[in-house]
Design a protein around this motif. Structure first.
Motif, mmCIF file in Angstrom:
data_model
loop_
_atom_site.group_PDB
_atom_site.id
_atom_site.type_symbol
_atom_site.label_atom_id
_atom_site.label_comp_id
_atom_site.label_asym_id
_atom_site.label_seq_id
_atom_site.Cartn_x
_atom_site.Cartn_y
_atom_site.Cartn_z
ATOM 1 N N PHE C 46 28.062 50.293 -4.634
ATOM 2 C CA PHE C 46 28.675 51.004 -3.514
ATOM 3 C C PHE C 46 27.689 51.975 -2.863
ATOM 4 C CE2 PHE C 46 32.701 49.714 -5.675
ATOM 5 C CZ PHE C 46 33.050 48.816 -4.684
ATOM 6 N N VAL C 47 26.759 52.486 -3.653
ATOM 7 C CA VAL C 47 25.707 53.309 -3.045
ATOM 8 C C VAL C 47 24.875 52.429 -2.102
ATOM 9 C CG1 VAL C 47 23.642 54.665 -3.479
ATOM 10 C CG2 VAL C 47 25.630 54.955 -4.953
ATOM 11 N N SER C 48 24.520 51.235 -2.586
ATOM 12 C CA SER C 48 23.773 50.306 -1.726
ATOM 13 C C SER C 48 24.547 50.005 -0.460
ATOM 14 C CB SER C 48 23.519 48.978 -2.444
ATOM 15 O OG SER C 48 22.781 49.187 -3.595
ATOM 16 N N MET C 49 25.871 49.851 -0.625
ATOM 17 C CA MET C 49 26.701 49.496 0.525
ATOM 18 C C MET C 49 26.570 50.552 1.620
ATOM 19 S SD MET C 49 30.712 48.478 0.510
ATOM 20 C CE MET C 49 30.548 47.078 -0.579
ATOM 21 N N GLY C 74 15.282 58.097 1.474
ATOM 22 C CA GLY C 74 14.420 58.891 0.595
ATOM 23 C C GLY C 74 14.488 60.374 0.936
ATOM 24 N N ILE C 75 14.461 60.671 2.232
ATOM 25 C CA ILE C 75 14.553 62.082 2.638
ATOM 26 C C ILE C 75 15.860 62.682 2.149
ATOM 27 C CG2 ILE C 75 14.745 63.620 4.635
ATOM 28 C CD1 ILE C 75 12.844 61.730 6.133
ATOM 29 N N GLY C 76 16.949 61.934 2.361
ATOM 30 C CA GLY C 76 18.252 62.415 1.895
ATOM 31 C C GLY C 76 18.259 62.625 0.386
ATOM 32 N N TYR C 172 25.979 63.352 -10.802
ATOM 33 C CA TYR C 172 27.257 63.693 -10.170
ATOM 34 C C TYR C 172 27.935 62.468 -9.557
ATOM 35 C CZ TYR C 172 26.129 68.687 -10.420
ATOM 36 O OH TYR C 172 25.846 69.951 -10.837
ATOM 37 N N THR C 173 27.152 61.462 -9.198
ATOM 38 C CA THR C 173 27.729 60.324 -8.483
ATOM 39 C C THR C 173 28.475 59.407 -9.442
ATOM 40 O OG1 THR C 173 25.890 60.421 -6.942
ATOM 41 C CG2 THR C 173 27.221 58.433 -6.899
ATOM 42 N N THR C 174 29.787 59.602 -9.492
ATOM 43 C CA THR C 174 30.607 58.746 -10.345
ATOM 44 C C THR C 174 31.050 57.524 -9.540
ATOM 45 O OG1 THR C 174 32.618 59.811 -9.640
ATOM 46 C CG2 THR C 174 31.498 60.747 -11.566
ATOM 47 N N LEU C 239 23.539 60.384 -2.674
ATOM 48 C CA LEU C 239 24.365 59.776 -3.727
ATOM 49 C C LEU C 239 23.479 59.013 -4.713
ATOM 50 C CD1 LEU C 239 27.471 58.437 -1.788
ATOM 51 C CD2 LEU C 239 27.409 60.284 -3.464
ATOM 52 N N PHE C 240 22.483 58.320 -4.175
ATOM 53 C CA PHE C 240 21.569 57.560 -5.028
ATOM 54 C C PHE C 240 20.856 58.494 -5.997
ATOM 55 C CE2 PHE C 240 17.226 56.043 -5.805
ATOM 56 C CZ PHE C 240 17.486 54.821 -6.394
#
Lengths: 297, 242, 356
Positions: C46-49, C74-76, C172-174, C239-240
């Motif tokens: 879902f992160v990829s999405m 990458g910046i994010g 943190y990204t569940t 998120l990644f």
């Protein structure tokens, strides 16, 4: 004398870069396609050099011929198997295809050979130095210059004097019209890929000659050089590519001496900033064509 | 020699040719006339294999041209000088001509062809080593025609050869077409300059919105009311364009 | 009349529901029955999405290749990580970090937003002149942009820890956070596409000259969509970062670009459904091959280690997809609920805004 040594070094870099750029532009001129898999042709040459050197007693010169022919064959096959089928669709699809072919070739090398760098045996002549008029330089530099210039002269002859060369230049001007004169589209495109592969093969000899090793990602460096050089010189013309390659090689060498280390880290970023600026401000590059181009639309 | 029947061509959703039928006999000079967008260029492009036909047939000396590529069609004996000339701007005049002879392999023939070209187009001899893009419009047009002739076509298709040329050059081009015809070249001509075309053509087809509206000899077309009104004005000299 | 319009509206926005419901079901199902490993895989998917949807916003609607997209991811990622890390860990993870960054600590959600905002800001500052370019020139400049961003990430030691691994980021990204993010971005991307801005951008993709003749400022609409696209990429990057917890600048370079491109192109870059379906299919296929690869290597089924099989497989799929279905599985269609047409009126209304 240091100055002369530096100059010879810069010319050696420049002539190699000119060759690198030319291999990319031959394809771009005709198909308007930036071949992201171009660097992998250099990788193929490098691995063939390694495979022949590590597994047989074949002399280096013959291994070099095998490397060049191998790069030509792979270049031809990428066109035949992948690009030809996507050519008639959109340019974006074609660009993504070249990127996919690049990934495919790189990872095939990972599987077939190894992710780790492989040492490539080089002939003695690459590591010897020579002193003329008190100027000491490596034979590798001299060889690079001589072979690059010979290639450029040979290609000039081909493009100026053979009917195939003229057809290739004509196709870059107006592909459709070339076909209407009876020149088969596939002949022109395949020849361009074979030539591009031949150049990549020769480049691989000297590119590998600098580090004496080959890795799956070795093609990225030359690819980026080709991008910068062709944009500097102008993507429309073969002469532009050669000029751009030389100019970039010289700039690159000078920057290496002149810039402080802190900025040197960002050398690549700077070069690509220049690329963006040129594309924005002077998209035709340094070498302008001598006639007014008709703009379509 | 050339026979087109019920030809239909589409660009995406737009139908460019609805139903075109025409024929060209050996040694004839046939012209296609009509307003912009009538389908003249598309018809030529379809015959040359540049655009695909959706429907209909194109036969040349008993062989179908449908689905054949431009390079194959040239080798079958049909050459086209496209609209806006399309010479290779970065190649010299010499190289342009050499490429015109690509489909022929005989070197000595190439020499004699060149000599013949120079008698027909003396200016090209002067400009022989010059870059094509630096030639004037009229010179480029001559080069484009000369280049196509290098292939020794049995049928020569000329698309708007007088377009954008000064009146004296237009004269020159029409004289040239007459010369070519008298030498026995079969010609299919597309022209906006209807008045001049009526003078030289054997037969004409008037195209309108992708259809053949009228076909006949120059006399037959001249007497047609629509032609008079639209193309020839009220007998006004030079009122040839739409 | 009113009812017909309502049905048309519902049909038009049904795509969001049709895509979101299965996504939620997959997430719930994963949560209920799957083990940690699978949960992590689905979270990553879902992160990829989100990244793929971000790329769709620009590339799908404008038709221009966007190489730099992963750079904005990458910046994010770096910005969000810097914001959420505790000063204590930051001191260890980035020894040379600027003092003003050291004491900065924000909650996770705010870090994500700051990461997204900075990515958008960078895009906003540098990209306007680039939007004039099309075709090969556009492809080369955006590729150059990726190289520049990568070079900066690699060399800016005092912010990114240079080419070395940045570690110590909280996970943190569940699963549910990544699912929510994906659905949020799906809605955003869909509304963007259907908005008047999106429509103008798509018009410029179909016919540049006609669109500019209609008075569309193409540079401007491209620019706005590029900034939105970078914002989504930056959000996904954040998120990644909080999913993977440690990374180097190479995580945002050519390999990731290839992954994202493969997902978008296989599914179909022209629509949101294509982006979503492409992400899911490519992830499933890739993980399947990776499992095979791992099995071979773990059990020593072959005398040598197999590395790169996954990429070879993906590249082959991508090439085949470009040859056989250059517009991807979905083409320009969207998954959409189409009510049985009872009257010609409804039919007409439906066809008008929906079909492309």
């Amino acid at each position: 004398m240091i100055v002369f040594e530096f100059i010879i070094n810069a010319i050696s870099v420049g002539s190699l870069y000119a060759l690198i750029a030319l291999g990319l532009v031959i394809i771009y001129g005709i198909l308007k396609m930036v071949n992201f898999a171009y660097g992998e042709l250099i990788m193929v040459g490098g691995y063939l050099l390694y495979l022949v050197g590590a597994n047989t007693n074949i002399p280096w010169l013959i291994a070099a011929v095998i490397a060049v022919v191998g790069a030509m064959v792979v270049s031809y096959l990428t066109e035949l198997v992948a690009f030809r089928k996507v050519r008639e669709k959109s340019l974006t699809a074609l660009l993504i295809t070249t990127f996919a072919v690049s990934t495919l070739l790189q990872n095939s090398a990972l599987i077939i050979i190894s992710p780790r760098a492989k040492a490539v045996a080089l002939p003695q002549i690459f590591s010897t130095t020579i002193t003329i008029f008190n100027i000491t330089t490596s034979m590798r530099n001299i060889l690079t210059i001589v072979v690059s210039i010979a290639m450029l002269v040979g290609l000039t002859f081909l493009f100026r004097n053979t009917i195939l060369g003229i057809a290739l230049r004509a196709a870059a001007d107006d592909f459709q019209m070339t076909r209407m004169l009876g020149v088969p589209a596939n002949l022109v495109i395949s020849s361009a890929f074979v030539l591009s592969g031949a150049i990549a093969g020769v480049v691989s000899l000297f590119w590998i000659g600098r580090t004496a090793s080959v890795t799956p990602t070795i093609g990225l460096g030359p690819l980026l050089i080709a991008f910068v050089a062709t944009v500097i010189g102008g993507m429309r013309s073969l002469v532009g590519a050669v000029v751009g390659g030389f100019v970039y090689g010289l700039i690159f060498s000078f920057i290496g001496v002149l810039l402080p280390q802190v900025l040197l880290d960002y050398r690549e970023a700077f070069m690509f900033l220049i690329v963006i600026l040129i594309l924005l401000l002077r998209p035709e590059g340094l070498v302008r064509v001598k006639y007014a181009q008709e703009r379509v639309g | 020699m050339l026979q087109v029947e019920n030809l239909q061509v589409r660009y995406g959703a737009i139908t460019a040719l609805r139903d075109i039928s025409l024929k060209v006999e050996e040694g004839e000079l046939v012209a296609l006339i009509g307003v912009n967008g009538a389908g003249k260029t598309t018809t030529i492009s379809a015959i040359a294999g540049i655009v695909k036909a959706v429907n209909g047939s194109i036969n040349f000396r008993g062989h179908s041209l449908i689905g054949k590529s431009p390079e194959v069609i040239l080798r079958m004996g049909i050459a086209v000088v496209p609209e806006r000339r399309h010479i290779f701007p970065s190649l010299t005049v010499e190289e342009n001509l050499r490429l015109g002879a690509f489909s022929r392999h005989n070197r000595s023939e190439y020499r004699s062809d060149l000599d013949e070209t120079f008698t027909l187009f003396p200016i090209l001899k002067e400009r022989f080593r010059q870059i094509g893009g630096t030639l004037s419009g009229g010179e480029q047009q001559q080069l484009a025609i000369a280049r196509s002739l290098m292939a020794h076509p049995q049928l020569l298709m000329l698309d708007e050869p007088s377009l954008g040329l000064a009146p004296t050059l237009v004269d020159q081009i029409f004289t040239l077409i007459i010369t070519l015809r008298s030498r026995g070249t079969t010609i299919l001509l597309v022209e906006q300059n209807v008045e001049r075309t009526l003078e030289i053509a054997d037969r004409l087809y008037l195209l309108n919105t992708g259809r053949v509206e009228m076909e006949g000899s120059p006399e037959q077309l001249k007497s047609h009311a629509a032609i008079k009104d639209v193309y020839l004005g009220e007998g006004k000299a030079g009122g040839n364009q739409l | 009349m009113k009812r017909a319009r309502l049905i048309a509206w519902l049909s038009r926005y049904s795509t969001i529901v049709i895509l979101a419901v299965p996504i939620l079901l997959v997430a719930a199902f994963t949560e209920l029955i799957a083990g940690t490993l699978l949960i992590r895989l689905v979270t990553a998917m879902f992160v990829s999405m989100i990244i793929v949807l971000g790329m769709q916003v620009f590339m799908g609607n404008s038709g221009i290749l966007a190489w730099a997209h992963v750079g904005f991811m990458g910046i994010g990622a770096y910005v969000a990580a810097l914001c959420s890390m505790t000063p204590h860990i930051k001191e260890i993870a980035i020894p040379q970090v600027y003092p003003f960054l050291l004491n900065l600590q924000l909650p996770f959600w705010l870090s994500l937003l700051v990461g997204s905002a900075i990515a958008a800001l960078v895009a906003a500052v540098i990209s306007y002149p680039l939007m004039r370019l099309s075709d090969a020139a556009a492809a080369i400049t955006s590729f150059a942009l990726l190289i520049i961003i990568h070079a900066v990430l690699v060399h800016w030691d005092r912010v990114t820890n240079g080419p070395r691994t940045l570690f110590g980021i909280e996970e943190y990204t569940t699963l549910w956070i990544s699912v929510s993010g994906a659905i949020l971005m799906l809605i955003l991307a869909y509304f963007f596409k259907e908005s008047s801005l999106g429509l103008r951008l798509r018009a410029s993709r179909e016919d540049y000259h006609a669109a500019s003749a209609m008075g569309i400022n193409i540079t401007q609409v491209r620019y706005l969509s590029f900034v939105v696209s970078a914002a989504i990429a930056g959000f996904g990057g954040g998120l990644f970062a909080h999913y993977i917890t440690s990374f180097t600048p190479d995580a945002f370079y050519l390999i990731e670009t290839f992954n994202v491109l493969a997902m978008l192109v296989v599914g179909g870059p022209l629509g949101i459904s294509g982006a979503v379906i492409g992400t899911i299919l490519v992830t499933v296929a890739r993980e399947g091959v990776r499992a095979v690869e791992n099995t071979i290597n773990l059990n020593h089924l072959l005398p040598f280690e197999v590395i790169g099989l996954t990429e070879v497989f993906l590249a082959t799929v991508l090439i085949l997809s470009l040859i056989l279905r250059p517009q991807g599985i979905m083409g320009s269609r969207e998954l959409r609920w189409k009510p049985k047409q009872s009257s010609g009126e409804a039919n007409e209304l439906d066809a008008q805004p929906a079909s492309e």
